[in-house]
Design a protein around this motif. Structure first.
Motif, short mmCIF file in Angstrom:
data_model
loop_
_atom_site.label_atom_id
_atom_site.label_comp_id
_atom_site.label_asym_id
_atom_site.label_seq_id
_atom_site.Cartn_x
_atom_site.Cartn_y
_atom_site.Cartn_z
N LYS A 242 0.44 3.98 1.73
CA LYS A 242 0.73 4.51 3.05
C LYS A 242 1.74 3.62 3.78
O LYS A 242 2.52 4.12 4.61
N ASP A 243 1.71 2.31 3.47
CA ASP A 243 2.74 1.44 4.04
C ASP A 243 4.10 1.80 3.52
O ASP A 243 5.10 1.79 4.25
N LEU B 251 0.84 -1.20 0.00
CA LEU B 251 0.00 0.00 0.00
C LEU B 251 0.86 1.24 0.00
O LEU B 251 2.00 1.23 0.47
N GLN C 49 -7.83 4.77 -1.56
CA GLN C 49 -8.26 5.49 -0.36
C GLN C 49 -7.10 6.27 0.24
O GLN C 49 -7.26 7.42 0.65
N ALA C 50 -5.90 5.64 0.26
CA ALA C 50 -4.73 6.35 0.80
C ALA C 50 -4.39 7.56 -0.06
O ALA C 50 -4.05 8.64 0.46
N LYS C 51 -4.45 7.36 -1.38
CA LYS C 51 -4.19 8.50 -2.26
C LYS C 51 -5.21 9.61 -2.05
O LYS C 51 -4.87 10.81 -2.07
N ASP C 52 -6.48 9.22 -1.88
CA ASP C 52 -7.51 10.24 -1.61
C ASP C 52 -7.21 11.01 -0.33
O ASP C 52 -7.38 12.24 -0.26
N GLU C 53 -6.77 10.28 0.71
CA GLU C 53 -6.42 10.95 1.97
C GLU C 53 -5.28 11.94 1.77
O GLU C 53 -5.32 13.06 2.30
N VAL C 54 -4.27 11.51 1.00
CA VAL C 54 -3.14 12.41 0.76
C VAL C 54 -3.60 13.64 -0.02
O VAL C 54 -3.20 14.78 0.26
N GLU D 31 -7.72 0.13 -1.16
CA GLU D 31 -7.00 0.77 -0.07
C GLU D 31 -5.97 1.78 -0.60
O GLU D 31 -5.77 2.85 -0.01
N THR D 32 -5.32 1.41 -1.73
CA THR D 32 -4.36 2.35 -2.31
C THR D 32 -5.05 3.63 -2.76
O THR D 32 -4.56 4.74 -2.52
#
Length: 841
Positions: free
Chosen positions: A184-185, A182, A322-327, A319-320
């Protein structure tokens, strides 16, 4: 490098490694890359004197390197020492890049090899050395243990997501089984790299070792093969069980039919058999359906597994995303805050956010300035490279021009020296008075200096220091004789002229390039007769390829003879010649040292060529007892042995005597040789009518000179360079070449011969004029250009015509001889006279 001194250290290590690599490069491999000629063919005596591919080290260059060497030592960690240190922590997680990970992998691999390579001279490795470094047993055990541990963890926690330790650069695993981490990982792993993954050795032992990866792949392939064999074994066992069951049922049916159904009618028995067949068919169909059911169930399981993997991949992708969206959301909030703070009135500029924004703007301006500077520097360097390339090309062009001028001037100097020597010889006339004039003393001193130039160094008071002339040429022939001073002077003048011609020819490399291209095109196929090859051979075979081409030409002509012989045919003939007495062996021994006394390979009884010459001549005398040995065969074999081994030289002699030349060419009567001289006279009258009429006018029988040309193919008649060019075409095209070059020699000196006005001067000139023919290109152009057309059919017809005439003449001579013997027997006065031939017989 952190400092300029470290940079110098790196450069000097790179220079040392490059120098060692260039000096240790195998010269034979380098020659095979540039020259596609295979080296597995036989070579003769000449090849041992001219290896040609051994490259000696440049002593002056080595001395210059030692003088200009700059010995520096590193001030900071470089090479292996720098690679063994942990990588510095990254300042920002957003600037994460895969290049940093590859750098860590390389550093970790360098640290692994630190213990095994302490005795290496340099901190650098070539590609070959890097691949040959074997891991220690401890590395193998650690990597295998880590792999087992990972397998157990994977089985215990299948539902978990991959962490940063399972990064896809895990070289110990199979690539298609690695899972994508991921985002974020990855970001978290880049932040905590110094803490969680601070030991690159532990990380690389399971993932960076190439050999462990190969062993694991091999192990897994062996496991798959074992599973496949187990499945095959189970299927074979099932087949045996079914066959046994069928045999038992058939035996039971037979017993039942014989015991219980003795009184049953035949139609009912047939009905029973039909029912049994139906039952067996239904059973077989049931087994097939069961097998199909098992295969479908297995396929369903595989599809379920694939669906699970796809679901996992889908989850990872979600999840990837979602992490990109968070960033993206985080960056959007920061951007909006910055815009709000910039647009807010009053004391917003004093806020911490405004200060941070100003710093970032300043940093951005500084980076833009640096970028502009780098662009300008890049343009300058590109321009510098272009200018230096143009200067280099101009310098190379000037160097080629100066080299051509130097070669031309050196050739002219050799010609001037040759004429100078001849002039000195003419001016050294005998003086009747006892007193010698000063001019005669000067001329004598100049001659002594010129003649001693090739054997010893000239004294300081020498008047003239000419070019050095080597004692032997590349074929082993003596360049300048030692006994006769006048002949020695003429020979040295001729050697200088030959050097002048060779210098002029060396400027044209097109022939060598054509040969290289042709041989490169025939590496994967056999050579065949063609116009291209004939033209190349007529222009001359290069020295380094002559052994191969001569052997191919000989095998081309004697293939039918060699196919009909048993293996070891030459050795068998040689053994017979050594064990049994041969009438020709005595004459062979007498002629060995008289064959080529001016060639170092045959000059003494201990020379290597003498024994080889003896073996070939003895073997041929046993193969062809009709000829046995004829004076002239020894010279043919001696020339062949310069480029061929003994057996190939033997077959070369068979080619010349039994294939090329007509029958009775080398017999006691030399019938074929006499016929060729008459054919040559006809060709002279046709091709060179002025010269033929000139000879007829002064009654000069030039066949007394040309007879030896045909018998030994110009050996000892022309200079060695021309001799071997003639032999190149002769071995490929046959005896027609001898007629061509014999006419070309007369054509070459036609005008000089026509100026001679008496028979004695003409005959004297004919005895040595072939040694003055030096320009092989001009002679070849005359032979294969000016004398065309030159049909072989015409030569054969004239041979047949003159053969009948010579036979009639020999018959008449034999009749006269018989009449003389009969008359002598009847006359008492002549009875006591005995000729030398009869006494010998």
């Amino acid at each position: 490098a952190a400092t300029r001194q470290d940079m110098t250290y790196w450069l000097q290590e790179l220079q040392q490694k490059r120098w060692e690599y260039c000096n240790n490069l195998d010269a034979a491999k380098r020659d095979s890359r540039t020259s596609p000629t295979p080296s597995d063919f036989a070579k003769g005596l000449v090849a041992k004197d001219n290896p040609g591919i051994i490259l000696s080290q440049n002593a002056s260059a080595e001395r210059a390197r030692n003088i200009l060497a700059v010995e520096t030592s590193p001030t900071d960690l470089v090479g292996e020492q720098a690679a063994s240190q942990p990588a510095p922590a990254q300042a920002s997680a957003i600037n994460f890049s895969l290049k940093q990970w590859s750098t860590e992998i390389k550093n970790s691999m360098s640290s692994l090899r630190k213990g095994n390579n302490e005795n290496r001279k340099s901190i650098f490795y070539t590609t070959e050395e890097w691949e040959l470094l074997d891991p220690t047993p401890k590395d193998l055990e650690d990597s295998m243990a880590l792999e087992e541990k990972r397998k157990h963890l994977a089985e215990g926690s299948k539902g978990r997501r991959l962490t940063s330790s399972a990064f896809p650069f895990d070289f110990g695993r199979i690539p298609h089984k690695a899972r994508r981490p991921l985002l974020k990982d990855m970001i978290g792993s880049s932040k905590n790299r110094s803490s969680s993954d601070s030991s690159p050795t532990e990380w690389c032992s399971g993932s960076g070792n190439k050999l462990v990866s190969e062993l694991q792949l091999k192990y897994q392939s062996q496991q798959e093969e074992l599973e496949k064999l187990k499945k095959d074994l189970l299927s074979q066992k099932e087949l045996v069980r079914l066959l046994q069951q069928t045999v038992r049922s058939s035996q039971y049916d037979k017993y039942f039919a014989s015991r219980l159904c003795e009184g049953v009618p035949k139609d009912k028995l047939e009905l029973l058999h039909q029912k049994d067949d139906q039952i067996l068919g239904l059973n077989n169909q049931l087994e097939k359906l069961n097998l199909e059911k098992d295969s479908l169930q297995q396929e369903v399981k595989n599809l379920k597994c694939k669906v699970g993997e796809l679901n996992e991949q889908l989850g990872m992708l979600m999840e990837t995303i979602q992490a990109k969206d968070e960033v993206i959301m985080k960056l959007s909030r920061q951007l909006s805050e910055c815009e709000d703070s910039a647009s807010s009135p009053g004391g917003a500029g004093n806020s911490p956010m405004a200060t941070c924004a100003n710093k970032e703007l300043q940093e951005l301006d500084r980076l833009k300035d640096n970028l502009q500077g780098y662009k300008t520097q890049n343009k300058f360097l590109n321009k510098e490279i272009l200018e230096l390339s143009a200067l280099r090309r101009n310098a190379e062009a000037r160097e080629r021009e100066w080299q051509a001028k130097y070669t031309s001037l050196e050739a002219k100097l050799c010609q001037i020296e040759s004429k100078y020597l001849i002039l000195l010889q003419e001016m050294k006339t005998p003086v009747c008075s006892e007193e010698q004039s000063p001019a005669r003393e000067v001329i004598t001193q100049l001659l002594e200096d010129a003649l001693k130039a090739e054997t010893s160094e000239q004294p300081e008071q020498a008047f003239f220091k000419p070019h050095l002339v080597s004692e032997y040429d590349i074929y082993g022939f003596q360049t300048v004789p030692e006994d006769d001073e006048e002949e020695k002077l003429v020979a040295k003048s001729r050697a200088l002229d030959l050097r002048s011609l060779s210098l002029s020819e060396n400027r044209e490399i097109s022939a060598g390039v054509k040969w290289e291209n042709y041989l490169a095109s025939t590496m994967n196929r056999e050579m065949i007769r063609c116009v291209e090859l004939k033209n190349l051979i007529r222009s001359g075979i290069p020295h380094e390829h002559r052994s191969k081409i001569w052997k191919w030409c000989v095998n081309l002509h004697v293939k039918k003879f060699k196919d009909s012989t048993v293996p070891g045919y030459f050795q068998t003939l040689l053994q017979n010649a050594l064990e049994k007495q041969n009438p020709a062996s005595k004459q062979i021994e007498l002629d060995l040292l008289r064959t080529l006394p001016n060639n170092k390979h045959y000059s003494s009884p201990t020379s290597e060529g003498i024994q080889k010459l003896r073996n070939v001549l003895l073997a041929f005398s046993w193969r062809n007892p009709d000829i046995g040995y004829c004076q002239g065969l020894n010279r043919l074999v001696a020339i062949a042995l310069l480029y061929l081994e003994q057996e190939d030289a033997f077959w070369c002699l068979v080619t010349i005597v039994e294939v090329f030349m007509p029958r009775d060419y080398y017999t006691k009567t030399l019938l074929g040789s006499q016929v060729d001289q008459r054919v040559f006279k006809d060709l002279m009258s046709e091709k060179l009518p002025r010269l033929h009429a000139h000879f007829e006018q002064y009654k000069v029988d030039y066949t007394l000179i040309t007879f030896n040309w045909f018998l030994v193919v110009f050996v000892d008649s022309v200079v060695s360079d021309i001799l071997f060019k003639i032999w190149d075409s002769f071995l490929y095209e046959g005896p027609k070449v001898i007629f061509r070059f014999a006419l070309a020699l007369f054509k070459y000196k036609e005008e000089e011969i026509l100026k001679l006005q008496d028979s004695m001067s003409i005959f004297k000139y004919l005895r040595y004029f072939t040694r003055t023919v030096l320009d092989v290109r001009k002679l070849t152009a005359i032979a294969f250009g000016d004398l065309n057309p030159f049909p072989l059919r015409q030569i054969r017809n004239r041979r047949t015509y003159h053969l009948e005439k010579v036979r009639l003449e020999l018959t008449e001579l034999e009749a006269i001889r018989e009449d003389f013997l009969r008359e002598r027997e009847t006359c008492a006065e002549k009875r006591d006279l005995i000729s030398d031939d009869e006494e010998d017989s």
